[in-house]
Design a protein around this motif. Structure first.
Motif, PDB file in Angstrom:
ATOM      1  N   GLY A 181      34.504  34.944  -1.015  1.00 24.76           N
ATOM      2  CA  GLY A 181      33.429  35.595  -1.754  1.00 24.76           C
ATOM      3  C   GLY A 181      33.850  36.961  -2.271  1.00 24.76           C
TER       4      GLY A 181
ATOM      5  N   SER B 232      34.251  37.769  -6.170  1.00 24.66           N
ATOM      6  CA  SER B 232      33.397  38.859  -6.663  1.00 24.66           C
ATOM      7  C   SER B 232      34.227  39.878  -7.428  1.00 24.66           C
ATOM      8  CB  SER B 232      32.686  39.542  -5.496  1.00 24.66           C
ATOM      9  OG  SER B 232      31.809  38.647  -4.849  1.00 24.66           O
TER      10      SER B 232
ATOM     11  N   TRP C   5      27.769  44.063 -14.699  1.00 23.66           N
ATOM     12  CA  TRP C   5      28.445  43.644 -13.472  1.00 23.66           C
ATOM     13  C   TRP C   5      27.444  43.313 -12.377  1.00 23.66           C
ATOM     14  CZ3 TRP C   5      33.256  47.281 -12.444  1.00 23.66           C
ATOM     15  CH2 TRP C   5      34.309  46.855 -13.257  1.00 23.66           C
TER      16      TRP C   5
ATOM     17  N   LEU D 196      27.089  39.559 -10.820  1.00 24.69           N
ATOM     18  CA  LEU D 196      27.339  39.300  -9.399  1.00 24.69           C
ATOM     19  C   LEU D 196      26.110  38.726  -8.716  1.00 24.69           C
ATOM     20  CD1 LEU D 196      29.454  42.408  -8.313  1.00 24.69           C
ATOM     21  CD2 LEU D 196      30.229  40.026  -8.479  1.00 24.69           C
TER      22      LEU D 196
ATOM     23  N   TRP E  66      25.761  35.218  -9.769  1.00 27.59           N
ATOM     24  CA  TRP E  66      26.807  34.388  -9.169  1.00 27.59           C
ATOM     25  C   TRP E  66      26.495  34.102  -7.702  1.00 27.59           C
ATOM     26  CZ3 TRP E  66      30.202  31.848 -11.953  1.00 27.59           C
ATOM     27  CH2 TRP E  66      31.300  31.263 -11.334  1.00 27.59           C
ATOM     28  N   TYR E  67      26.005  35.096  -6.981  1.00 29.41           N
ATOM     29  CA  TYR E  67      25.628  34.872  -5.583  1.00 29.41           C
ATOM     30  C   TYR E  67      24.474  33.879  -5.485  1.00 29.41           C
ATOM     31  CZ  TYR E  67      28.449  39.005  -4.474  1.00 29.41           C
ATOM     32  OH  TYR E  67      29.475  39.906  -4.344  1.00 29.41           O
TER      33      TYR E  67
END
Length: 452
Positions: free
Chosen positions: A12, A16, A363, A367, A370-371
């Motif tokens: 992760g 990331s 960003w 992120l 994406w998480y």
């Protein structure tokens, strides 16, 4: 020290860090092409000054993305051998296509973008920019195709515990792929728009009133103002697709425990998985049903229907809200800046001060999204095919912890250095204004593009 948890944290952390740079290069290539085409059309060298300021950012981001991507691929063998053993027949070719069709384009023609101005014809320099921009999009296409297939796998059959492709068209264009690709491309566009606008605002605060600054600032602000409502719509469509194919993820995003109609939209809560309830809820009546089913009486899936087969609720719930909250802030800031730039041809100092930290808002949103996507797939690595626990390798927890610590320290130092370079480039551009010479200025006059 549980090697499974540590391996998940390590991967992760790696992804990331890695995703920060493709989130920039995917759209920045097209932004550079826009700068170049405006120069070609007008002969205004301010566009080329903007081009050369940001092509340096592109080159740096590309290099950082390549290096972090290589270390990430190593982990498939060291930490997650079960992944390639089970689905390598599908993942391997898709990763190879990304390298063959995308990486080579970027690597081969980036040098012409950086050093070829006035050394090759204007047409060739523009073509190099087109090819590099196309390469970044192709790269996103193949990576999103693989990730989407892991979310909604189709077009394969299992033979002795190994996935074999039966329909590559179905694999690549799996049910969630178009939605994820559009969502990611728009996310990259917003990331770059706010990065350009934010660093241009920093130049503005340092007294730079050059034409190249104004052109970059207006481009970043206006593109962000256009893209953010489109992204909101695309996100809604992506959510509806997720509801169809991964209802347990939607249930976690909404922290909804019981399936039923008239489900409220939870704005704030502390989900408690042990008690199967939310604490300190702040809700909007019928909100979730209205958003997901477009009807107040629409039925929304609940987590209790997926006992032991749903993702951890707390991180998915909050990651989704951070993404949405950042998107709303992007809308407010970009439209406010667009108003002042369009109507008053100026930028108020308080708004410029806000725009500087907003340079990294893309960003944060990327992120968080994406998480939401990746944690929301748990406990599966490939939905319905391979559980995460079954893919981890026989590596001692102490070894993973050591490598994780090294990764985190290295990533922190690299990120600080990267941001320092961005600030340095912005301040240098602010100091030089429109007075610095362009590369190869002795080769041709600046009043118009070199001969095609």
């Amino acid at each position: 020290m549980d090697p499974l948890i540590l391996s998940r944290i390590q991967f992760g952390a790696n992804i990331s860090f890695h995703i920060l740079f493709p989130a920039i290069t995917i759209a920045l290539g097209w932004m550079l092409l826009f700068f170049k085409l405006r120069y070609n059309a007008t002969g205004d060298t301010a566009w080329m000054r903007a081009y050369f300021t940001w092509v340096k950012v592109f080159a740096l981001s590309f290099a950082m993305g390549v290096v972090s991507g290589v270390t990430m691929s190593f982990q498939f063998g060291t930490n997650w051998p079960g992944y390639m053993e089970t689905v390598g027949n599908i993942a391997g070719p898709l990763l190879a296509y990304e390298i063959l069709t995308a990486f080579f384009l970027e690597a081969a023609f980036l040098g012409i973008m950086l050093f070829g101005f006035r050394r090759v014809s204007n047409r060739i320099h523009t073509l190099a920019t087109v090819l590099v921009a196309s390469g970044t999009t192709l790269s996103a296409f193949w990576i999103i195709a693989l990730n989407s297939w892991m979310q909604t796998p189709v077009g394969f059959e299992m033979r002795n515990g190994v996935a074999h492709a039966t329909d590559w068209w179905a694999i690549v264009f799996n049910p969630s792929m178009p939605y994820r690709l559009v969502h990611m491309l728009l996310a990259s566009g917003l990331t770059v728009s706010f990065l350009i606008a934010g660093l241009s605002a920093l130049r503005y605060l340092y007294g730079d009133r050059s034409e190249s600054m104004w052109k970059a600032l207006r481009t970043g602000v206006f593109i962000a103002a256009i893209l953010i409502p489109i992204q909101i719509f695309a996100g809604d469509q992506h959510g509806l697709n997720t509801l169809e194919h991964q209802p347990q993820k939607i249930a976690a995003m909404e922290a909804n425990w019981n399936t039923g109609p008239n489900v409220p939209l939870v704005l704030f809560a502390l989900p408690d998985e042990a008690a199967r309830e939310n604490k300190y809820e702040i809700t909007i009546p019928d909100g979730a049903s209205l958003i997901l089913r477009h009807s107040a009486s629409g039925v929304v899936p609940g987590l209790n229907d997926y006992a032991a087969n749903h993702p951890p609720v707390f991180p998915v719930f909050w990651a989704f809200r951070i993404m949405v909250g950042t998107g709303v802030l992007m809308l407010v800031v970009s439209w406010s800046a667009a108003f002042f730039l369009k109507r008053r041809h100026s930028l108020p100092r308080p708004l410029a001060l806000v725009m500087v930290p907003m340079a990294l808002s893309g960003w944060l949103a990327t992120l968080a999204g994406w998480y939401t996507t990746e944690i929301g797939r748990q406990p599966w690595l490939v939905t319905g095919v391979l559980r995460t626990v079954d893919a981890v390798g026989p590596v001692a927890g102490s070894q993973v912890a050591l490598s994780l610590a090294v990764y985190l320290i290295l990533y922190a130092l690299l990120l600080i250095a990267y941001l320092g370079v961005l600030v340095y480039l912005a301040l240098k551009a602010a100091k030089d204004g429109d007075t610095s010479p362009l590369p190869g200025v002795l080769d041709a006059p600046l009043s118009q593009p070199a001969a095609k």
